[in-house]
Design a protein around this motif. Structure first.
Motif, mmCIF file in Angstrom:
data_model
loop_
_atom_site.group_PDB
_atom_site.id
_atom_site.type_symbol
_atom_site.label_atom_id
_atom_site.label_comp_id
_atom_site.label_asym_id
_atom_site.label_seq_id
_atom_site.Cartn_x
_atom_site.Cartn_y
_atom_site.Cartn_z
ATOM 1 N N THR A 166 0.841 -1.198 0.000
ATOM 2 C CA THR A 166 0.000 0.000 0.000
ATOM 3 C C THR A 166 0.873 1.245 0.000
ATOM 4 O OG1 THR A 166 -0.143 -0.043 2.412
ATOM 5 C CG2 THR A 166 -1.928 -1.108 1.181
ATOM 6 N N TRP A 167 0.449 2.229 -0.734
ATOM 7 C CA TRP A 167 1.176 3.481 -0.832
ATOM 8 C C TRP A 167 0.609 4.461 0.165
ATOM 9 C CZ3 TRP A 167 -0.270 8.416 -2.926
ATOM 10 C CH2 TRP A 167 0.806 9.293 -3.080
ATOM 11 N N GLU A 168 1.480 5.055 0.940
ATOM 12 C CA GLU A 168 1.047 6.036 1.922
ATOM 13 C C GLU A 168 1.526 7.411 1.480
ATOM 14 O OE1 GLU A 168 2.137 4.942 5.886
ATOM 15 O OE2 GLU A 168 1.524 2.871 5.566
ATOM 16 N N ASN A 169 0.596 8.307 1.318
ATOM 17 C CA ASN A 169 0.910 9.655 0.876
ATOM 18 C C ASN A 169 1.484 10.449 2.044
ATOM 19 O OD1 ASN A 169 1.077 12.043 -0.474
ATOM 20 N ND2 ASN A 169 -1.125 12.438 -0.509
ATOM 21 N N ASP A 170 2.670 11.004 1.843
ATOM 22 C CA ASP A 170 3.290 11.858 2.847
ATOM 23 C C ASP A 170 3.661 13.164 2.172
ATOM 24 O OD1 ASP A 170 4.480 12.901 5.087
ATOM 25 O OD2 ASP A 170 6.365 11.812 4.817
#
Length: 180
Positions: A166-170
């Motif tokens: 999963t890609w986590e937006n930071d």
């Protein structure tokens, strides 16, 4: 006058020595940069070869599963008389052959891989996922075709490596340190 000649020859010896030292330093720097570049290229090619190896193992397993599915579809087609299949069905997914395929393959496991069938847009779609690496899967989707109207039992709709991570937006920017 004699002193000036001695002094000027000393300057000539010093400048040529400095030039040679500078050239040697440049060559050493370029050698170190070339070695560093070669090492990074080698490690990249090793990682790429490892990734390709995992992909080809997963692809081979997917082909083996596809072979099992093909033989199951052939057996199901032989068991279903053509007169029952080519009746007055509006769509292929409602035919007895499609129902027999759903019954034979939906929820089964072939080589420890789950096979799922679903009806989408009046088509029967069969799908399965093969693990490639820790965060990648080979996603295979097949459209089951009407074997009386097509030369094959299925068409490959998707054969794609997907990421399971999963890609986590930071999107925070720490422009100034927080003072406490």
């Amino acid at each position: 006058m004699k002193k000036n000649k001695d002094q000027s020859s000393f300057v000539n010896i010093g400048s040529s020595s400095l030039l040679i030292v500078f050239v040697i330093l440049c060559l050493a720097t370029f050698a170190i940069l070339s070695l560093s570049s070669a090492k990074s290229d080698y490690s990249l090619s090793e990682r790429l070869a490892e990734h390709k190896g995992h992909y080809y193992e997963a692809s081979s397993k997917a082909e083996t599963i596809l072979e099992e599915i093909d033989s199951t579809l052939a057996d199901t087609a032989m068991a279903a008389p053509k007169s029952r299949l080519s009746g007055s069905f509006r769509d292929f997914s409602a035919s007895p052959y499609a129902e027999a395929v759903m019954k034979a393959l939906n929820g089964t496991q072939i080589e420890d891989i789950d096979i799922s069938c679903k009806i989408t847009d009046q088509n029967l779609t069969l799908s399965y996922l093969i693990p490639v690496e820790k965060q990648h899967m080979l996603d295979v989707e097949l459209n089951i075709t009407d074997y009386t109207k097509h030369e094959t039992y299925y068409e490959i709709k998707k054969w794609q490596v997907i990421s399971t991570d999963t890609w986590e937006n930071d999107d925070t920017l720490n422009l100034m340190p927080v003072i406490k």
